[in-house]
Design a protein around this motif. Structure first.
Motif, PDB file in Angstrom:
ATOM      1  N   UNK A 144      -0.785  12.503 -10.990  1.00 52.80           N
ATOM      2  CA  UNK A 144      -0.998  13.649 -11.332  1.00 52.80           C
ATOM      3  C   UNK A 144      -1.951  14.528 -10.536  1.00 52.80           C
ATOM      4  N   UNK A 145      -2.586  13.935  -9.426  1.00 50.81           N
ATOM      5  CA  UNK A 145      -3.852  14.432  -8.479  1.00 50.81           C
ATOM      6  C   UNK A 145      -3.217  13.939  -7.325  1.00 50.81           C
ATOM      7  N   UNK A 146      -3.635  14.599  -6.183  1.00 46.74           N
ATOM      8  CA  UNK A 146      -3.387  14.450  -4.694  1.00 46.74           C
ATOM      9  C   UNK A 146      -4.667  14.451  -4.123  1.00 46.74           C
ATOM     10  N   UNK A 147      -4.885  13.793  -2.983  1.00 46.42           N
ATOM     11  CA  UNK A 147      -3.997  12.693  -2.481  1.00 46.42           C
ATOM     12  C   UNK A 147      -3.952  11.377  -3.314  1.00 46.42           C
ATOM     13  N   UNK A 148      -2.744  10.806  -3.239  1.00 42.63           N
ATOM     14  CA  UNK A 148      -2.305   9.725  -3.953  1.00 42.63           C
ATOM     15  C   UNK A 148      -2.078   8.450  -3.393  1.00 42.63           C
ATOM     16  N   UNK A 149      -2.822   7.324  -3.654  1.00 39.12           N
ATOM     17  CA  UNK A 149      -2.790   6.003  -3.161  1.00 39.12           C
ATOM     18  C   UNK A 149      -2.449   5.179  -4.297  1.00 39.12           C
TER      19      UNK A 149
ATOM     20  N   UNK B 241       0.738  -1.270  -0.045  1.00 37.32           N
ATOM     21  CA  UNK B 241      -0.020  -0.106   0.036  1.00 37.32           C
ATOM     22  C   UNK B 241       0.790   1.183   0.034  1.00 37.32           C
ATOM     23  N   UNK B 242       0.691   2.058  -1.087  1.00 35.22           N
ATOM     24  CA  UNK B 242       1.734   3.271  -1.100  1.00 35.22           C
ATOM     25  C   UNK B 242       0.985   4.615  -1.127  1.00 35.22           C
ATOM     26  N   UNK B 243       1.163   5.454  -0.254  1.00 36.69           N
ATOM     27  CA  UNK B 243       0.588   6.823  -0.148  1.00 36.69           C
ATOM     28  C   UNK B 243       1.711   7.715  -0.356  1.00 36.69           C
ATOM     29  N   UNK B 244       1.482   8.437  -1.216  1.00 35.00           N
ATOM     30  CA  UNK B 244       2.280   9.632  -1.700  1.00 35.00           C
ATOM     31  C   UNK B 244       1.817  11.009  -1.019  1.00 35.00           C
ATOM     32  N   UNK B 245       2.362  11.793  -0.204  1.00 36.57           N
ATOM     33  CA  UNK B 245       1.840  12.762   0.464  1.00 36.57           C
ATOM     34  C   UNK B 245       2.289  14.004   0.115  1.00 36.57           C
ATOM     35  N   UNK B 246       1.429  15.030  -0.359  1.00 38.23           N
ATOM     36  CA  UNK B 246       1.412  16.244  -0.739  1.00 38.23           C
ATOM     37  C   UNK B 246       1.188  17.275   0.423  1.00 38.23           C
ATOM     38  N   UNK B 247       2.151  17.548   0.945  1.00 36.70           N
ATOM     39  CA  UNK B 247       1.683  18.596   2.390  1.00 36.70           C
ATOM     40  C   UNK B 247       1.073  19.922   1.927  1.00 36.70           C
ATOM     41  N   UNK B 248       1.340  20.445   0.605  1.00 32.68           N
ATOM     42  CA  UNK B 248       0.761  21.535   0.206  1.00 32.68           C
ATOM     43  C   UNK B 248      -0.703  21.635  -0.588  1.00 32.68           C
ATOM     44  N   UNK B 249      -1.073  20.054  -0.837  1.00 34.51           N
ATOM     45  CA  UNK B 249      -2.486  20.059  -1.311  1.00 34.51           C
ATOM     46  C   UNK B 249      -3.563  20.336  -0.485  1.00 34.51           C
ATOM     47  N   UNK B 250      -4.685  21.166  -0.827  1.00 34.92           N
ATOM     48  CA  UNK B 250      -5.616  21.399   0.061  1.00 34.92           C
ATOM     49  C   UNK B 250      -6.546  20.160   0.412  1.00 34.92           C
TER      50      UNK B 250
END
Length: 471
Positions: free
Chosen positions: A250-255, A196-205
């Protein structure tokens, strides 16, 4: 000593560059110093990543998609639409790891394309280990591990977990592993689970709400912890950013849900982009898990069969070695026994010969001694001359031997004590080599100090009675 061909192969394996001419130019530019070339290559890529990320995060995401796509297309890698035959009914997307990267440094190649991806040697090392390549893969793994440290990826993972727990709590959340992506992928492979991969974008609303309500929901976190190995990374960090390029986020949150595939690839089973509720995520994960179950079961059974076969071979090898060792032990024992008997026979023969030689020597010495004594007695008897007639200057001497035998003879009074000894020796009645002539009343020993005295001077004239005393 690593030769030029090995250095070139190691550099290609660690950096992911497929062009041997380009790798040769880079190594030559660094004097064929492998560690220096890798360090320079990695630092250039990291600098490009950090500069881009600091300038504009949104531009980074856009550039990531465009650049990652062009890099994959230029490298003839399998695209996201490729379908693997490993699990019928499930469209698995294959992503080659490590993706070929061309450094942005103008000193290395003009017209640089893309950002640095998978610069660390640990990535290729673990991907090769997971797909079970031969001994050459093992050698590359060992060389890569010794040349490039993978602790940076682990530190990034630990930093991500620390920040995530600080912001969203640690009681209810996926148990993200604190190790690099390839280590996590290897862990999932060993556990026969999906990653299970979660890519965290701290700046995404949408990130805070997704983390609080979805990722940290009790139902989803329990399901992920039970059925998956979870790995997370921030796209601000090097490995998280590279994974976003590899997975073309291309979009966040991304799993995403991935698993190891073949030919240095991972299988992208499912990706979820944008905010989702816990129920929606749970539905997607349950579907992926159901479709992947046959593959995981088959992999587990295959691994168990390999272990059983290996254990059987080990048992057979152990039994063979035991039988061989027993045969060798018996053969050694037989040889040792034979050698012992031969040594004993040789020792007995040696002792027999020594005894025979000793007997012969003793007999020879005894004969020589007897002959010498006979000669000595004869010589001393001759030196005495004829026994003189009685007269006033004649001394009558009586000698008593230890055996009780008595001998008597006349000597001139001027004869010495030595003459008496010569007389006793000439008789051959003594076995002892040393003795003394002794008189009684008073007791007088006529030893070596009196040998030169005449019988008259010694007080033995006109007659004397002496006995032989053995020393």
């Amino acid at each position: 000593m690593v030769d030029v061909a090995d250095k070139l192969a190691y550099f290609q394996a660690i950096t992911g560059l497929e062009d041997p001419d380009l790798c040769t130019e880079i190594l030559q530019a660094h004097g064929w110093d492998l560690e220096l070339a890798i360090s320079s290559f990695t630092s250039n890529n990291n600098n490009d990543d950090n500069n881009t990320n600091e300038n504009n995060q949104n531009a980074v995401l856009s550039t990531t998609t465009d650049t990652g796509t062009s890099a994959v297309e230029s490298s003839n890698l399998t695209t996201r639409d490729a379908v693997t035959a490993a699990a019928p009914g499930l469209a698995w997307k294959l992503i080659t790891l490590p993706i070929t990267v061309i450094s942005g440094s103008l000193g290395l190649i003009s017209g640089a394309i893309g950002l640095g991806l998978w610069a660390t040697g640990g990535i290729l090392s673990y991907s090769l280990g997971m797909i079970g390549l031969g001994s050459s893969a093992s050698r590359i793994t060992e060389s890569s591990s010794s040349l490039v440290s993978v602790s940076a990826a682990a530190r990034e993972a630990m930093d991500f977990v620390s920040v995530f727990e600080r912001e969203y709590g640690s009681s209810t959340k996926p148990n993200f592993v604190t190790e690099g992506f390839m280590d996590a992928l290897q862990r999932s492979r060993n556990a026969y689970k999906l990653l299970f991969v979660y890519l965290h974008s701290p700046d995404h609303p949408d990130t805070p709400l997704f983390c609080e309500r979805t990722l940290c929901s009790q139902i989803l976190s329990d399901f992920v912890n039970e059925n998956f190995v979870a790995w997370g990374g921030s796209i601000r960090a090097s490995e998280g950013f590279k994974m976003s390029n590899s997975l073309k986020a291309s979009r966040y949150p991304f799993v995403a849900v991935v698993m190891p595939a073949t030919n240095q690839r991972i299988a992208l089973l499912q990706q979820v982009e944008g905010p989702k509720s816990p129920e929606e995520m749970l539905t997607v994960l349950q579907k992926v898990l159901e479709e992947s179950a046959p593959v995981l079961v088959a992999a587990r059974l295959e691994a168990e069969e390999r272990r059983n076969n290996m254990r059987l071979r080990e048992e057979q090898d152990a039994a063979y070695r035991a039988a061989l060792e027993a045969d060798q032990a018996r053969e050694r024992q037989r040889k040792e026994e034979q050698e012992r008997l031969e040594r004993e026979a040789a020792e007995a023969e040696r002792k027999r010969k020594e005894e025979e030689e000793a007997q012969e020597r003793a007999a020879r010495e005894a004969a020589e001694k007897a002959a010498a004594l006979a000669r000595m007695r004869e010589e001393k008897a001759l030196s005495l001359g004829a026994e003189p007639e009685k007269g006033s200057d004649i001394t009558q001497v009586l000698v008593r031997f230890p055996t009780g035998e008595r001998k008597e003879r006349r000597f001139h009074c001027t004869a010495t004590i030595q003459t008496l000894y010569d007389y006793v020796d000439s008789l051959g009645l003594l076995e002892a080599d040393t003795y003394s002539l002794v008189s009684n009343f008073p007791r007088t020993v006529y030893g070596t100090e009196k040998l030169c005295l005449s019988l008259k001077e010694a007080g033995l004239h006109p007659q004397a009675s002496l006995f032989v005393e053995l020393n």
